[in-house]
Design a protein around this motif. Sequence first.
Motif, PDB file in Angstrom:
ATOM      1  N   LYS A   1      77.286 -38.455  80.861  1.00 16.00           N
ATOM      2  CA  LYS A   1      76.095 -37.923  81.428  1.00 16.00           C
ATOM      3  C   LYS A   1      76.448 -37.192  82.943  1.00 16.00           C
ATOM      4  CE  LYS A   1      72.785 -41.125  79.441  1.00 16.00           C
ATOM      5  NZ  LYS A   1      71.730 -41.964  79.489  1.00 16.00           N
ATOM      6  N   GLU A   2      77.435 -37.821  83.310  1.00 15.80           N
ATOM      7  CA  GLU A   2      77.987 -37.213  84.949  1.00 15.80           C
ATOM      8  C   GLU A   2      79.288 -36.163  84.727  1.00 15.80           C
ATOM      9  OE1 GLU A   2      77.415 -41.725  86.535  1.00 15.80           O
ATOM     10  OE2 GLU A   2      78.702 -40.639  87.527  1.00 15.80           O
ATOM     11  N   ALA A   3      78.665 -35.148  84.398  1.00 17.30           N
ATOM     12  CA  ALA A   3      79.661 -33.950  84.598  1.00 17.30           C
ATOM     13  C   ALA A   3      79.779 -33.166  85.879  1.00 17.30           C
ATOM     14  CB  ALA A   3      79.327 -33.034  83.421  1.00 17.30           C
ATOM     15  N   LEU A   4      80.257 -33.847  86.797  1.00 24.08           N
ATOM     16  CA  LEU A   4      80.397 -33.217  88.178  1.00 24.08           C
ATOM     17  C   LEU A   4      81.812 -32.417  88.446  1.00 24.08           C
ATOM     18  CD1 LEU A   4      78.549 -36.205  90.080  1.00 24.08           C
ATOM     19  CD2 LEU A   4      77.434 -34.124  89.061  1.00 24.08           C
ATOM     20  N   PHE A   5      82.846 -33.052  87.934  1.00 23.42           N
ATOM     21  CA  PHE A   5      84.139 -32.534  88.243  1.00 23.42           C
ATOM     22  C   PHE A   5      84.598 -31.583  87.000  1.00 23.42           C
ATOM     23  CE2 PHE A   5      83.580 -35.920  90.980  1.00 23.42           C
ATOM     24  CZ  PHE A   5      84.517 -35.593  92.067  1.00 23.42           C
ATOM     25  N   PRO A   6      85.667 -30.409  87.481  1.00 18.13           N
ATOM     26  CA  PRO A   6      86.178 -29.663  86.592  1.00 18.13           C
ATOM     27  C   PRO A   6      86.745 -30.409  85.239  1.00 18.13           C
ATOM     28  CG  PRO A   6      87.434 -29.698  88.361  1.00 18.13           C
ATOM     29  CD  PRO A   6      85.965 -30.399  88.886  1.00 18.13           C
ATOM     30  N   SER A   7      86.978 -29.760  84.400  1.00 18.74           N
ATOM     31  CA  SER A   7      87.723 -29.932  82.946  1.00 18.74           C
ATOM     32  C   SER A   7      88.869 -30.323  83.130  1.00 18.74           C
ATOM     33  CB  SER A   7      87.233 -29.089  82.005  1.00 18.74           C
ATOM     34  OG  SER A   7      87.893 -29.432  80.899  1.00 18.74           O
ATOM     35  N   PHE A   8      89.355 -31.307  82.287  1.00 17.20           N
ATOM     36  CA  PHE A   8      90.717 -31.889  82.221  1.00 17.20           C
ATOM     37  C   PHE A   8      91.623 -30.543  81.550  1.00 17.20           C
ATOM     38  CE2 PHE A   8      89.924 -35.631  83.553  1.00 17.20           C
ATOM     39  CZ  PHE A   8      90.955 -36.697  83.552  1.00 17.20           C
ATOM     40  N   ASN A   9      90.872 -29.507  80.770  1.00 18.25           N
ATOM     41  CA  ASN A   9      91.590 -28.671  80.229  1.00 18.25           C
ATOM     42  C   ASN A   9      92.685 -27.950  81.077  1.00 18.25           C
ATOM     43  OD1 ASN A   9      92.388 -26.870  78.153  1.00 18.25           O
ATOM     44  ND2 ASN A   9      90.812 -25.302  78.459  1.00 18.25           N
ATOM     45  N   ARG A  10      94.083 -28.096  80.557  1.00 20.98           N
ATOM     46  CA  ARG A  10      95.145 -27.695  81.362  1.00 20.98           C
ATOM     47  C   ARG A  10      95.449 -26.164  80.895  1.00 20.98           C
ATOM     48  NH1 ARG A  10      98.822 -32.965  81.638  1.00 20.98           N
ATOM     49  NH2 ARG A  10      97.192 -34.396  82.699  1.00 20.98           N
ATOM     50  N   ALA A  11      94.903 -25.385  81.473  1.00 21.95           N
ATOM     51  CA  ALA A  11      95.062 -23.869  81.312  1.00 21.95           C
ATOM     52  C   ALA A  11      96.152 -23.472  82.594  1.00 21.95           C
ATOM     53  CB  ALA A  11      93.661 -23.114  81.577  1.00 21.95           C
ATOM     54  N   ILE A  12      96.717 -22.257  82.000  1.00 20.14           N
ATOM     55  CA  ILE A  12      98.086 -21.856  82.833  1.00 20.14           C
ATOM     56  C   ILE A  12      97.410 -21.304  84.207  1.00 20.14           C
ATOM     57  CG2 ILE A  12      99.541 -19.943  83.032  1.00 20.14           C
ATOM     58  CD1 ILE A  12      99.906 -20.112  80.017  1.00 20.14           C
TER      59      ILE A  12
ATOM     60  N   GLN B   1      88.343 -48.416  80.829  1.00 14.46           N
ATOM     61  CA  GLN B   1      88.199 -48.309  82.254  1.00 14.46           C
ATOM     62  C   GLN B   1      89.235 -47.371  82.972  1.00 14.46           C
ATOM     63  OE1 GLN B   1      89.810 -51.964  84.295  1.00 14.46           O
ATOM     64  NE2 GLN B   1      88.575 -51.536  86.311  1.00 14.46           N
ATOM     65  N   ALA B   2      88.704 -46.408  83.713  1.00 14.89           N
ATOM     66  CA  ALA B   2      89.734 -45.257  84.333  1.00 14.89           C
ATOM     67  C   ALA B   2      90.340 -46.045  85.642  1.00 14.89           C
ATOM     68  CB  ALA B   2      89.037 -44.023  84.812  1.00 14.89           C
ATOM     69  N   PHE B   3      91.501 -45.407  86.314  1.00 15.02           N
ATOM     70  CA  PHE B   3      92.170 -45.531  87.453  1.00 15.02           C
ATOM     71  C   PHE B   3      91.174 -45.885  88.498  1.00 15.02           C
ATOM     72  CE2 PHE B   3      96.885 -45.288  85.699  1.00 15.02           C
ATOM     73  CZ  PHE B   3      96.387 -46.376  84.756  1.00 15.02           C
ATOM     74  N   SER B   4      90.293 -44.638  88.578  1.00 17.69           N
ATOM     75  CA  SER B   4      89.510 -44.459  89.918  1.00 17.69           C
ATOM     76  C   SER B   4      88.103 -43.748  89.403  1.00 17.69           C
ATOM     77  CB  SER B   4      90.011 -43.277  90.766  1.00 17.69           C
ATOM     78  OG  SER B   4      90.323 -42.003  90.077  1.00 17.69           O
ATOM     79  N   GLU B   5      87.205 -43.749  90.429  1.00 18.70           N
ATOM     80  CA  GLU B   5      85.878 -43.203  90.022  1.00 18.70           C
ATOM     81  C   GLU B   5      85.983 -41.678  89.911  1.00 18.70           C
ATOM     82  OE1 GLU B   5      81.950 -42.668  89.516  1.00 18.70           O
ATOM     83  OE2 GLU B   5      83.190 -44.702  89.691  1.00 18.70           O
ATOM     84  N   GLU B   6      86.780 -40.987  90.612  1.00 15.63           N
ATOM     85  CA  GLU B   6      87.092 -39.534  90.077  1.00 15.63           C
ATOM     86  C   GLU B   6      87.520 -39.266  88.788  1.00 15.63           C
ATOM     87  OE1 GLU B   6      89.763 -35.812  91.772  1.00 15.63           O
ATOM     88  OE2 GLU B   6      90.096 -37.686  92.639  1.00 15.63           O
ATOM     89  N   GLU B   7      88.504 -40.188  88.281  1.00 17.65           N
ATOM     90  CA  GLU B   7      89.024 -40.142  86.896  1.00 17.65           C
ATOM     91  C   GLU B   7      87.789 -40.315  85.976  1.00 17.65           C
ATOM     92  OE1 GLU B   7      92.684 -41.698  85.859  1.00 17.65           O
ATOM     93  OE2 GLU B   7      93.579 -40.809  87.776  1.00 17.65           O
ATOM     94  N   ARG B   8      87.138 -41.404  86.137  1.00 16.19           N
ATOM     95  CA  ARG B   8      86.243 -41.732  85.324  1.00 16.19           C
ATOM     96  C   ARG B   8      85.124 -40.516  85.095  1.00 16.19           C
ATOM     97  NH1 ARG B   8      81.510 -46.604  86.085  1.00 16.19           N
ATOM     98  NH2 ARG B   8      81.020 -45.462  88.081  1.00 16.19           N
ATOM     99  N   LYS B   9      84.803 -39.739  86.263  1.00 17.40           N
ATOM    100  CA  LYS B   9      83.682 -38.882  86.339  1.00 17.40           C
ATOM    101  C   LYS B   9      84.669 -37.633  85.401  1.00 17.40           C
ATOM    102  CE  LYS B   9      81.472 -39.887  90.541  1.00 17.40           C
ATOM    103  NZ  LYS B   9      81.070 -39.297  91.906  1.00 17.40           N
ATOM    104  N   GLN B  10      85.636 -37.433  85.701  1.00 20.95           N
ATOM    105  CA  GLN B  10      86.618 -36.380  84.797  1.00 20.95           C
ATOM    106  C   GLN B  10      86.396 -36.657  83.048  1.00 20.95           C
ATOM    107  OE1 GLN B  10      90.256 -35.861  86.233  1.00 20.95           O
ATOM    108  NE2 GLN B  10      89.725 -35.102  88.354  1.00 20.95           N
TER     109      GLN B  10
END
Length: 760
Positions: free
Chosen positions: A370-381, A353-362
């Motif tokens: 199946k729901e790839a709607l938000f940008p990746s977690f990849n933390r680039a500079i 369980q994520a903290f929010s719907e936004e975090e679940r989508k990420q």
Amino acid sequence: MGLQPLEFSDCYLDSPWFRERIRAHEAELERTNKFIKELIKDGKNLIAATKSLSAAQRKFAHSLRDFKFEFIGDAETDDERCIDASLREFSNFLKNLEEQREIMALSVTETLIKPLEKFRKEQLGAVKEEKKKFDKETERNYSLIDKHLNLSAKKKDSHLQEADIQVEQNRQHFYELSLEYVCKLQETQERKKFEFVEPMLSFFQGMFTFYHQGHELAKDFNHYKMELQINIQNTRNRFEGTRSEVEELMNKIRQNPKDHKRASQFTAEGYLYVQEKRPPPFGSSWVKHYCMYRKAAKKFTMIPFEHRSGGKLGDGEVFFLKECIRRHTDSIDRRFCFDVEAADRPGVSLTMQAFSEEERKQWLEVLGGKEALFPSFNRAIIPRPEGSAQLDKMGFTILRKCIHAVETRDVKTCNEVDLDNSIDWEVKTITSALKQYLRSLPEPLMTYELHGDFIVPAKSGSPESRVNAIHFLVHKLPEKNKEMLDILVKHLTNVSNHSKQNLMTVANLGVVFGPTLMRPQEETVAALMDLKFQNIVVEILIENHEKIFRTPPDATLPEPGPLSAPPNAPPRQSKRQGQRTKRPVAVYNLCLELEDGDRPNLPKEDTPPSSLDSLSSPSPMTAAALGPPGPDRNHLLTDGGSSGDWASTAPSQARSSTVQWLNPQSPTTPSCSPAVTPPSPKLSPFPLSLPATVVDKPPESVISRKARAVYPCEAEHSSELSFEIGAIFEDVQTSREPGWLEGTLNGKRGLIPQNYVKLL
């Protein structure tokens, strides 16, 4: 009148007045005896108290010795290392002091207690014994006389003659004893004058010796104390500069946290609640885990962690991801859930369980859901926006013209300033423009690529190895970068050569230009902790400009690298005129000139001129430690259009005398000189002034208050007040002159140096 002398002839008369005089002598010796007895008791208490104090001091010294400062990051500056070692120095100082105190305590016993006890026993005690004999013999003598006189006259002549002889012999014995007793009384009265006072003299001599040893220790400690004050001032101002940068980064992240995520080895990481199923009828529980996922290896790591239990960290669990499936609310009575299946655990599915719907989508996007709607977690500079400034012909023209204008502009006094002519205020604009140009370059002048390489030698190594490493790295810069850096550092070297007038020491310039010439590509707190080392790199460039920019690097030396120097190297030294001396360091807001008599006797080879310049102006907090101000006051340029705005990134509350490159719009402030008169244009070829942004602002409570003088001051202008220590000023208010107050003393109103008084 004192005691009357006891005449030996009176021993034969033994008159009532003679007896009165004897009793007076006896009473005086008894009073002396009681006094010495009480004094011995007090002396022993003094020794006990001294030992208790010494034990407490030694315990305090032991505590100082055992404590060690921890630092943020992977290295300390030279100043920080000196501060770390200061507690051990304090401990050693107290230890040496207590050794002298122990010697003094032992001397009190030997020089005071024992001699007094001996005098009391051998002299006063002997008088007591003589008194007992005298009193006993007096009783016997006069009893025998009474008995003899009562003899009947009818006794035989032979019997009477025998009685007469016996009485006469007894009287002679009494007279002998009386003579000896009288002699002893007067001898003891005279003897006490030296046998009692001489031990007191020895006691005070021992005490004076102790204080003299303490004075000698303080003299030996004075040089270190002054150096440590400089280290503290440097560290404080580097802290202020770093703090302003950290606060700026914090505000950026607060406004848009998604755009400032730190680069990480994990594709995604964060907290998820994981369902732990239990056999019926216990149901299931949800446990918070910190989860980390590497997409390339499909490796998923989760570690249970509960903040409310004091941050207890549980055992981690690792598996390889097979697939991720979104859970609908009709299949589970919780929101924001998804299932993951482990490739190495067939048939095992975990519900998270994520903290929010936004975090679940990420998480779904990263885990291949199946729901790839938000940008990746990849933390680039996050790249910095490129500025419009360039290292082109126009940029070099701007640099040269700005420096020329700053170095050739004459200083104007307050009376010469023409408010209707904007040229009087152009210097601030010039310095601000040049500073802004350097900040607006697409990357710092010393480049992102070499930033880490420049930082490494500043963190460790000997002074020579640091200079050699930075010498090598400067010649790795692109040609245009090196050329512009050469022009700028040459100018800063010229500025530092006139630090006695403009207070811009090498360390001050390092604080000002470190963040401008060097910046990390990624803005993080860890990177900002290296800001102080950027300052040191700029200091090395200024101190060694000719060698670094006019000669090629030594090809025989190894290329600098991360392991080129030990981590705990001694503090950096610089060379001046062929002598190995300590590098000049900044003293921020140290503004009182020392008299020649107050200046410590430092060896010339250990004190470069610029270092003495820094020490010539103690701040209010260090004035007590460095001595009262002297008459040779350091006048600063006070015109509003001063051209030395070299401090644009200094913090608003920094305790420095750094001039304003940072905040050109800020008014200037004078030194803590008790008399700031319009300076002559001949004072300095570089008209640099102090910014109010880098000097402590006067408290708001200054308005309409009383103040007491903590230093004497003699007015050098009709608008100023002369006063002695302890003078009380009435109706004290802030002045339009920065660094000054206005107040009334003995009916006269005038200017008062702010750092010469203490508000009541």
